[in-house]
Structures are given as C-alpha cells and as structure tokens.
Scaffold this motif. Structure first.
Motif, PDB file in Angstrom:
ATOM      1  N   UNK A  25       0.786  -1.126  -0.212  1.00 42.31           N
ATOM      2  CA  UNK A  25      -0.164   0.020   0.186  1.00 42.31           C
ATOM      3  C   UNK A  25       0.791   1.210  -0.252  1.00 42.31           C
ATOM      4  N   UNK A  26       2.063   1.213   0.945  1.00 43.15           N
ATOM      5  CA  UNK A  26       2.973   2.418   0.913  1.00 43.15           C
ATOM      6  C   UNK A  26       3.461   2.598  -0.566  1.00 43.15           C
ATOM      7  N   UNK A  27       3.915   1.625  -1.228  1.00 49.70           N
ATOM      8  CA  UNK A  27       4.523   1.605  -2.588  1.00 49.70           C
ATOM      9  C   UNK A  27       3.523   2.082  -3.732  1.00 49.70           C
ATOM     10  N   UNK A  28       2.246   1.689  -3.248  1.00 51.89           N
ATOM     11  CA  UNK A  28       1.200   2.169  -4.347  1.00 51.89           C
ATOM     12  C   UNK A  28       0.839   3.716  -4.027  1.00 51.89           C
ATOM     13  N   UNK A  29       1.042   4.039  -2.869  1.00 53.31           N
ATOM     14  CA  UNK A  29       0.835   5.678  -2.615  1.00 53.31           C
ATOM     15  C   UNK A  29       1.809   6.447  -3.150  1.00 53.31           C
ATOM     16  N   UNK A  30       2.929   5.902  -3.003  1.00 54.21           N
ATOM     17  CA  UNK A  30       4.448   6.696  -3.592  1.00 54.21           C
ATOM     18  C   UNK A  30       4.287   6.670  -5.269  1.00 54.21           C
ATOM     19  N   UNK A  31       3.909   5.489  -5.792  1.00 52.76           N
ATOM     20  CA  UNK A  31       3.822   5.638  -7.334  1.00 52.76           C
ATOM     21  C   UNK A  31       2.531   6.505  -7.834  1.00 52.76           C
ATOM     22  N   UNK A  32       1.650   6.514  -6.915  1.00 53.14           N
ATOM     23  CA  UNK A  32       0.369   7.443  -7.318  1.00 53.14           C
ATOM     24  C   UNK A  32       0.984   8.949  -7.385  1.00 53.14           C
ATOM     25  N   UNK A  33       1.882   9.197  -6.046  1.00 53.16           N
ATOM     26  CA  UNK A  33       2.200  10.779  -5.924  1.00 53.16           C
ATOM     27  C   UNK A  33       3.158  11.170  -7.077  1.00 53.16           C
ATOM     28  N   UNK A  34       4.238  10.188  -7.377  1.00 52.90           N
ATOM     29  CA  UNK A  34       5.167  10.496  -8.275  1.00 52.90           C
ATOM     30  C   UNK A  34       4.694  10.714  -9.872  1.00 52.90           C
ATOM     31  N   UNK A  35       3.363   9.810  -9.837  1.00 54.72           N
ATOM     32  CA  UNK A  35       2.661   9.887 -11.263  1.00 54.72           C
ATOM     33  C   UNK A  35       2.055  11.123 -11.629  1.00 54.72           C
ATOM     34  N   UNK A  36       1.846  12.104 -10.288  1.00 55.99           N
ATOM     35  CA  UNK A  36       1.279  13.121 -10.394  1.00 55.99           C
ATOM     36  C   UNK A  36       2.103  14.232 -11.273  1.00 55.99           C
ATOM     37  N   UNK A  37       3.321  13.899 -11.345  1.00 59.60           N
ATOM     38  CA  UNK A  37       4.657  14.969 -11.935  1.00 59.60           C
ATOM     39  C   UNK A  37       4.513  16.185 -11.486  1.00 59.60           C
ATOM     40  N   UNK A  38       4.393  16.299 -10.101  1.00 57.20           N
ATOM     41  CA  UNK A  38       4.475  17.627  -9.515  1.00 57.20           C
ATOM     42  C   UNK A  38       5.932  17.930  -9.235  1.00 57.20           C
ATOM     43  N   UNK A  39       6.114  19.192  -9.348  1.00 58.45           N
ATOM     44  CA  UNK A  39       7.598  19.913  -9.115  1.00 58.45           C
ATOM     45  C   UNK A  39       7.638  20.302  -7.786  1.00 58.45           C
TER      46      UNK A  39
END
Length: 102
Positions: free
Chosen positions: A37-51
């Motif tokens: 679940x933690x890995x999934x959250x990290x992938x989701x946040x990284x996928x947002x492409x925020x700077x």
C-alpha cells in the motif's frame, strides 16, 4: 495418566502451536500488505508529475486535511468514460467563480 486425557493434552499442544504459527504468518502478510500500500501511494504521487514547491504544497494539504479527492465518471458522449480528480483548491476556485458571476 488416563490415555484420553494425555491425548487431549497433546491435541491442545498441537493446536496451540498451529495457532501460533498462523498468527506469525498473518503478521507477515499484514506487513507485506502495508508495504505494498505504501509503494502504491508513492507511485501515485510520483505519477502526478508535480515539481518541488507544488509537491510540498500538495503533501502539506494532505497532512492538514485540506485536499479532497472526488473520483467520478465523466462521459464525453461517445460512451467512453474517464475518471476525474478534483482537490479542494479547485473546488474553492469554482465557488469563487460562481460568486463573482452573481
């Protein structure tokens, strides 16, 4: 000692060991689930492409409870749907636009 009593005691001992083993196994499974679940959250946040600053503001909003996600299905008339995400900042902007129009 009575044979039946000895047999029951042995059965209790075996069952308690099985229970202990299963509890340890369950603990491992729960740990693996939490990690995934933690890995999934990290992938989701990284996928947002925020700077830089955007990412920090977003994470602060999550911590403070100021970000709200609404997931709904939008259709474009073609029968195909797409999912949309809306955070509370966008919602506030929409409310401000409506007030200005009045």
């Amino acid at each position: 000692m009575n044979k039946k009593i000895r047999r029951y005691l042995e059965e209790i001992e075996k069952t308690e060991k099985k229970i202990a083993d299963l509890q340890q196994y369950l603990k491992g499974i729960k740990s693996a689930l939490k990690e995934e679940e933690n890995n999934e959250m990290i992938r989701a946040i990284r996928g947002m492409k925020l700077e830089g600053e955007e990412l920090l503001q977003f994470l602060d909003g999550l911590k403070g409870g100021n970000v709200r996600f609404e997931v709904g299905k939008k259709t474009d008339g073609s029968g195909k749907g797409s999912f949309v995400r809306q955070d509370s900042n966008t919602e506030r902007e929409d409310e401000n636009d409506e007030k200005e129009m009045e």
